[in-house]
Motif scaffolding. Structure first.
Motif, PDB file in Angstrom:
ATOM      1  N   GLU A 700      -9.956   0.440 -11.950  1.00 56.02           N
ATOM      2  CA  GLU A 700     -10.357  -0.065 -10.634  1.00 56.02           C
ATOM      3  C   GLU A 700     -11.346  -1.212 -10.757  1.00 56.02           C
ATOM      4  OE1 GLU A 700     -12.237   1.559  -6.397  1.00 56.02           O
ATOM      5  OE2 GLU A 700     -11.988   2.924  -8.102  1.00 56.02           O
ATOM      6  N   SER A 701     -12.292  -1.099 -11.709  1.00 55.52           N
ATOM      7  CA  SER A 701     -13.262  -2.175 -11.911  1.00 55.52           C
ATOM      8  C   SER A 701     -12.575  -3.443 -12.393  1.00 55.52           C
ATOM      9  CB  SER A 701     -14.320  -1.742 -12.927  1.00 55.52           C
ATOM     10  OG  SER A 701     -15.110  -0.702 -12.423  1.00 55.52           O
ATOM     11  N   VAL A 702     -11.621  -3.302 -13.322  1.00 51.35           N
ATOM     12  CA  VAL A 702     -10.887  -4.476 -13.814  1.00 51.35           C
ATOM     13  C   VAL A 702     -10.156  -5.143 -12.656  1.00 51.35           C
ATOM     14  CG1 VAL A 702      -9.079  -5.291 -15.371  1.00 51.35           C
ATOM     15  CG2 VAL A 702     -10.632  -3.472 -16.106  1.00 51.35           C
ATOM     16  N   MET A 703      -9.544  -4.339 -11.810  1.00 50.75           N
ATOM     17  CA  MET A 703      -8.808  -4.885 -10.677  1.00 50.75           C
ATOM     18  C   MET A 703      -9.743  -5.600  -9.709  1.00 50.75           C
ATOM     19  SD  MET A 703      -5.839  -5.278  -9.454  1.00 50.75           S
ATOM     20  CE  MET A 703      -5.213  -5.919  -7.885  1.00 50.75           C
ATOM     21  N   ASN A 704     -10.895  -4.978  -9.418  1.00 54.28           N
ATOM     22  CA  ASN A 704     -11.841  -5.581  -8.477  1.00 54.28           C
ATOM     23  C   ASN A 704     -12.436  -6.874  -8.995  1.00 54.28           C
ATOM     24  OD1 ASN A 704     -11.455  -3.475  -6.704  1.00 54.28           O
ATOM     25  ND2 ASN A 704     -13.276  -2.346  -7.344  1.00 54.28           N
ATOM     26  N   ASN A 705     -12.751  -6.917 -10.292  1.00 50.34           N
ATOM     27  CA  ASN A 705     -13.470  -8.055 -10.857  1.00 50.34           C
ATOM     28  C   ASN A 705     -12.563  -9.170 -11.371  1.00 50.34           C
ATOM     29  OD1 ASN A 705     -15.963  -6.836 -10.364  1.00 50.34           O
ATOM     30  ND2 ASN A 705     -15.903  -5.720 -12.301  1.00 50.34           N
ATOM     31  N   LYS A 706     -11.410  -8.786 -11.930  1.00 49.69           N
ATOM     32  CA  LYS A 706     -10.528  -9.796 -12.527  1.00 49.69           C
ATOM     33  C   LYS A 706      -9.208  -9.962 -11.788  1.00 49.69           C
ATOM     34  CE  LYS A 706     -12.531  -9.441 -17.138  1.00 49.69           C
ATOM     35  NZ  LYS A 706     -12.268  -9.442 -18.589  1.00 49.69           N
ATOM     36  N   LYS A 707      -9.045  -9.182 -10.729  1.00 41.23           N
ATOM     37  CA  LYS A 707      -7.848  -9.265  -9.895  1.00 41.23           C
ATOM     38  C   LYS A 707      -6.566  -9.115 -10.709  1.00 41.23           C
ATOM     39  CE  LYS A 707     -10.747  -9.978  -6.624  1.00 41.23           C
ATOM     40  NZ  LYS A 707     -11.164  -8.803  -5.828  1.00 41.23           N
ATOM     41  N   THR A 708      -6.597  -8.286 -11.717  1.00 44.74           N
ATOM     42  CA  THR A 708      -5.429  -8.002 -12.538  1.00 44.74           C
ATOM     43  C   THR A 708      -5.580  -6.615 -13.128  1.00 44.74           C
ATOM     44  OG1 THR A 708      -4.062  -8.766 -14.376  1.00 44.74           O
ATOM     45  CG2 THR A 708      -6.455  -8.993 -14.624  1.00 44.74           C
ATOM     46  N   MET A 709      -4.475  -6.029 -13.511  1.00 46.83           N
ATOM     47  CA  MET A 709      -4.525  -4.716 -14.140  1.00 46.83           C
ATOM     48  C   MET A 709      -4.425  -4.852 -15.651  1.00 46.83           C
ATOM     49  SD  MET A 709      -5.006  -2.165 -12.121  1.00 46.83           S
ATOM     50  CE  MET A 709      -4.400  -0.760 -13.061  1.00 46.83           C
ATOM     51  N   PRO A 710      -5.181  -4.035 -16.405  1.00 43.12           N
ATOM     52  CA  PRO A 710      -5.062  -4.090 -17.871  1.00 43.12           C
ATOM     53  C   PRO A 710      -3.679  -3.608 -18.312  1.00 43.12           C
ATOM     54  CG  PRO A 710      -6.414  -2.234 -17.201  1.00 43.12           C
ATOM     55  CD  PRO A 710      -6.155  -3.026 -15.956  1.00 43.12           C
ATOM     56  N   CYS A 711      -3.275  -4.039 -19.493  1.00 36.19           N
ATOM     57  CA  CYS A 711      -1.980  -3.611 -20.019  1.00 36.19           C
ATOM     58  C   CYS A 711      -1.975  -2.117 -20.322  1.00 36.19           C
ATOM     59  CB  CYS A 711      -1.639  -4.404 -21.289  1.00 36.19           C
ATOM     60  SG  CYS A 711      -1.392  -6.165 -20.978  1.00 36.19           S
ATOM     61  N   MET A 712      -3.127  -1.616 -20.761  1.00 31.94           N
ATOM     62  CA  MET A 712      -3.243  -0.205 -21.105  1.00 31.94           C
ATOM     63  C   MET A 712      -4.088   0.502 -20.046  1.00 31.94           C
ATOM     64  SD  MET A 712      -4.087  -0.735 -25.150  1.00 31.94           S
ATOM     65  CE  MET A 712      -4.092   1.015 -25.495  1.00 31.94           C
ATOM     66  N   SER A 713      -3.736   1.744 -19.740  1.00 34.67           N
ATOM     67  CA  SER A 713      -4.503   2.500 -18.756  1.00 34.67           C
ATOM     68  C   SER A 713      -5.883   2.838 -19.307  1.00 34.67           C
ATOM     69  CB  SER A 713      -3.770   3.793 -18.404  1.00 34.67           C
ATOM     70  OG  SER A 713      -3.798   4.684 -19.509  1.00 34.67           O
ATOM     71  N   PHE A 714      -6.781   3.227 -18.387  1.00 33.29           N
ATOM     72  CA  PHE A 714      -8.128   3.600 -18.801  1.00 33.29           C
ATOM     73  C   PHE A 714      -8.092   4.753 -19.799  1.00 33.29           C
ATOM     74  CE2 PHE A 714     -11.622   6.613 -18.226  1.00 33.29           C
ATOM     75  CZ  PHE A 714     -12.688   5.827 -18.663  1.00 33.29           C
ATOM     76  N   GLU A 715      -7.281   5.745 -19.533  1.00 32.73           N
ATOM     77  CA  GLU A 715      -7.218   6.904 -20.422  1.00 32.73           C
ATOM     78  C   GLU A 715      -6.812   6.508 -21.837  1.00 32.73           C
ATOM     79  OE1 GLU A 715      -5.943   6.707 -17.410  1.00 32.73           O
ATOM     80  OE2 GLU A 715      -7.268   8.117 -16.346  1.00 32.73           O
ATOM     81  N   GLU A 716      -5.852   5.560 -21.952  1.00 38.24           N
ATOM     82  CA  GLU A 716      -5.438   5.095 -23.273  1.00 38.24           C
ATOM     83  C   GLU A 716      -6.536   4.280 -23.945  1.00 38.24           C
ATOM     84  OE1 GLU A 716      -0.640   4.545 -22.716  1.00 38.24           O
ATOM     85  OE2 GLU A 716      -1.966   3.062 -21.788  1.00 38.24           O
ATOM     86  N   ARG A 717      -7.201   3.437 -23.179  1.00 35.04           N
ATOM     87  CA  ARG A 717      -8.233   2.570 -23.758  1.00 35.04           C
ATOM     88  C   ARG A 717      -9.423   3.379 -24.263  1.00 35.04           C
ATOM     89  NH1 ARG A 717     -10.423  -0.282 -19.948  1.00 35.04           N
ATOM     90  NH2 ARG A 717      -9.237   0.433 -18.134  1.00 35.04           N
TER      91      ARG A 717
END
Length: 801
Positions: A700-717
């Motif tokens: 959610e933070s990545v989406m809010n700040n960079k307006k994109t979703m990471p390739c890997m989910s938080f749980e994986e990272r």
């Protein structure tokens, strides 16, 4: 332009501020410069700064302990002093009348005896405070009749009532005397009221009681003031006295004194309400004077017999009068009504008038006439906006519009948030409101009288360029609802905030307001004085002490409790959340049951500890004492607390290894597509610290700040980070509270590691400064240039094409 950090205090500054508070007892007094003075200390520790205050007031001071005076040489007794100042001395002499008689020959014919004294019938003792001499409840009230010979020997003193002190003074040759009622107490006064003068309005809203034994208090003292005033007991039951005894019968021209020293020497002032100015007297004449008068006959004042004088208490504040005059003239030129005022000899003078404040006017209307209330508040709001020209949107520094902009990240897309809103929809622009070219932060209802249908302003000390008008209006709304309006008002506060488009960015407007007068600082300093160092540490600072082996409960189910659970819930398991609102019983807060406080009654006292997680903590402390629960502390989400490190972190130093440069290190990031660059950073960090914590940003933070979703989910990272051999602990960063300051409050690390591309970034340099002020460090590592998550994503994208 007002300094942004004007009221931010270092621990050293705060310590001196608290130390200097007792000076307010005498700093306002009209001493003759160069006069000779004698200070007699009775051992009242907090008043040992008074000799310093005497010198700052221009006196030539001799300082003698009470025990030395009793064996003084004939040469001392032959001396002639213009002033003798006693601080807790009468209480510690076996014969007060004889002691006072011995002082009279030491004074010149026009000399003055000034006394700071306890009152054995003080309202604080009726509310449960312990006597400062016997350290027991109600001893002074009962005139110490229950003290044994051993008790008397241990006490080394006693307090007296107003009638007793009056008798001693008159029999000792001081027929002329005037008592000032001191609140919250004479050793650290905020307000002094001469005999015949009582507070107007609601004094309890501005006074924070102080106690020797706050844990035994069972009544809210400030709620009793109106009854004391109505029954003419206010002076007889004041919490202490300042007594003026002039041999020639000429008293100081002051009927009321308000002392403000909470924000340090630059802002410290005394406000003196004078009493003997002749009706119709001009303020002053002469070239050294500056005047400002009312500019419309519609608001001319009829009763200007008495004057109010504002005196800067220290040289650091000598520019305050000129600053006030410049601001008052500026708003007068804009068509606003102002109280007449003048400056002479470094003091500000203005009339003492009997009209109600705009705050009281609004409070009356909101209870009786909603339509008129809104009409008048609208008119007030238009007056505020008329105080300065609006700044065109293109001239506003939107990137630095948020007072907390330094806490942001250089690569944070959110830093452009305010610009986007300013040039966004009509609703977005309405929520931001008008940006004033010059914002007068005190242009609120607390610094305004309602006179003959007009709003008349005073006390305009502060001006800030490019200031949001909404931050001024919210101060008035806070003031109106600062009393008990919420009980029977015709409108709710949130309704009013929504009407004026203040609700969307309420936190921002308060941040602007707090930059000038943060009452949290005042409250913290005043509460600190109520406790011994040990008790203050236990209740307010070392809040986790005593949690081992006890069940932990939170008192309060609001934002403070939620913040605690987010920051410390993993380290300190919470058994339950307590709340006095029975409608919440049976609900859950982040999975933890909300219970009645009465559930504690069935527990052994040593089996639980309570953390109070609400703003108004004092009533809850009294409630817990009444339940027999004494193991409690107060959690403040704005304070910093040491984190409970896992046993593994503590064990590192016990293995006998050579210590590294840092003990606990911290790294934060997204760590998407985990690669060798991340690995190298963790390895370098671990080489410098014993225990490495890595904070991983949520999706959610990545989406809010960079307006994109990471390739890997938080749980994986976080799973990949946690599996790295160099990482001792991987943690989730809260979505909205994951920056350096919040992380430091949570983990109290010794160093934060980051990439070298931020080494010269001003935002990151501000973070570095923040850590260094707290004894931590910021270390920048070079990134692995050949690999980055962005490059990997770019390559993946090209291959997909």
């Amino acid at each position: 332009m007002q300094e942004e950090s004007q009221f931010q205090k270092s621990p050293q500054t705060e310590s001196r501020l608290i130390r200097d508070l007792p000076k307010g007892l005498i700093q306002w007094y009209p001493f003759s410069k160069g006069a000779k003075a004698l200070f007699l200390s009775g051992g009242e520790e907090v008043c040992e700064v008074l000799p310093e205050a005497m010198e700052e007031c221009g006196l030539l001071a001799d300082c003698i302990p009470l025990s030395v005076l009793q064996h003084a040489s004939p040469s001392l007794k032959a001396s002639a002093y213009d002033y003798i100042i006693l601080a807790g001395a009468i209480e510690r002499t076996p014969s007060p009348q004889a002691f006072l008689s011995s002082l009279r020959p030491l004074l010149t014919p026009k000399g003055r005896l000034l006394i700071g004294a306890h009152n054995r019938l003080a309202i604080r003792y009726f509310c449960g405070d312990r006597d400062p001499f016997s350290h027991r409840n109600f001893d002074g009230i009962e005139n110490y009749i229950r003290l044994s010979a051993l008790d008397w020997k241990r006490s080394k003193g006693r307090a007296y009532s107003k009638a007793e002190l009056t008798e001693y003074l008159e029999n000792a040759g001081f027929p002329h005397h005037r008592f000032y009622a001191a609140f919250p107490e004479w050793t650290c006064p905020q307000a002094l009221y001469a005999e015949g003068c009582v507070p107007k309005g609601k004094p309890w809203e501005g006074l924070i009681p102080q106690y020797d034994s706050p844990d035994t208090i069972f009544l809210e003292e400030e709620r009793l003031y109106p009854a004391l005033i109505q029954n003419q007991l206010f002076h007889a039951m004041s919490n202490g006295f300042f007594i003026e005894c002039p041999l020639d019968g000429t008293f100081a021209d002051a009927c009321q004194v308000m002392v403000s020293t909470e924000y340090g020497r630059k802002e410290a002032m005394a406000t003196i309400f004078h009493s003997n100015y002749r009706k119709g007297q001009e303020f002053f004449t002469g070239q050294a004077e500056r005047k400002l008068s009312c500019h419309e006959s519609k608001v001319q004042l009829k009763d200007q017999e008495n004057q109010v004088e504002k005196i800067p208490l220290y040289p650091e504040g000598r520019e305050k009068p000129n600053r006030l005059m410049e601001n008052m003239l500026a708003i007068k030129r804009r068509g606003l009504h102002t109280l007449p005022c003048s400056i002479k000899d470094g003091s500000i003078f203005m009339p003492q008038i009997k009209y109600q404040t705009a705050t009281d006017y609004f409070r009356t209307l909101i209870r009786t006439d909603k339509e008129r209330f809104l009409h008048e508040l609208d008119r007030f709001w238009e007056t505020v906006k008329a105080s300065s020209d609006p700044v065109p949107d293109e001239e506003v520094d939107w990137e630095h519009f948020d007072p907390d902009w330094k806490k942001g990240r250089a690569d944070d897309p959110g830093r452009d948030k305010w610009r986007k809103l300013a040039f966004g929809s009509r609703e977005d622009r309405e929520n931001l409101g008008v940006i004033l070219r010059e914002g007068y932060i005190n242009l609120d209802s607390q610094n305004c009288f309602y006179i003959n249908g007009e709003f008349v302003f005073y006390n305009q000390f502060y001006c800030q360029e490019h200031f949001p008008a909404n931050a001024i209006l919210i101060r008035t709304i806070d003031a109106v609802f600062g009393g008990d309006v919420w009980k029977d008002g015709l409108m709710k506060k949130d309704e009013l905030l929504e009407r004026y488009h203040l609700l969307e960015h309420e936190k921002l407007w308060h941040l602007y307001s707090w930059r000038f007068r943060d009452w949290r600082i005042v409250n913290a300093n005043r509460y600190r004085m109520n406790y011994s160092d040990v008790e203050y540490e236990r209740v307010f600072k070392d809040i986790f002490k005593g949690t081992e082996g006890r069940q932990l409960y939170l008192f309060g189910s609001g934002i403070y409790a939620k913040k605690f659970l987010e920051d410390f819930g993993a380290d300190y398991p919470v058994a339950g959340v307590l709340d006095n609102n029975r409608d919440r019983w049976g609900d859950k807060l982040l999975g933890i049951p909300i219970l009645s406080p009465e559930c504690l009654c069935s527990m052994a006292e040593d089996s639980c500890k309570v953390l109070i997680c609400i703003k108004d903590c004092v009533p809850v402390m009294r409630q817990l004492d009444g339940l027999g629960i004494h193991h409690y502390s107060v959690y403040d989400c704005h304070q910093e607390y040491p984190r409970k490190l896992p046993k593994a972190a503590a064990a590192v130093k016990e293995e006998g290894k050579e210590p590294k440069k840092y003990h606990v290190g911290y790294v934060a990031g997204v760590f998407d597509l985990f690669h060798v660059g991340h690995l190298n950073m963790f390895k370098r960090a671990k080489e410098q610290c014993d225990y490495l914590i890595v904070g991983v940003v949520t999706d959610e933070s990545v989406m809010n700040n960079k307006k994109t979703m990471p390739c890997m989910s938080f749980e994986e990272r976080i799973a990949l980070v946690r599996s790295c051999r160099y990482v001792d602990e991987a943690v989730e960063l809260p979505t909205y509270n994951g920056d350096t300051d919040e992380a430091y409050r949570r983990y109290h690390f010794d160093v934060q590691f980051s990439g070298s591309d931020y080494a010269d970034d001003p935002v990151w340099l501000a973070k570095k400064e923040y850590l260094e002020k707290r004894g931590a460090a910021m270390v920048f590592f070079p990134y692995t240039q050949t690999t980055s998550s962005s490059k990997l994503k770019e390559m993946i994208g090209k291959r997909l094409l």
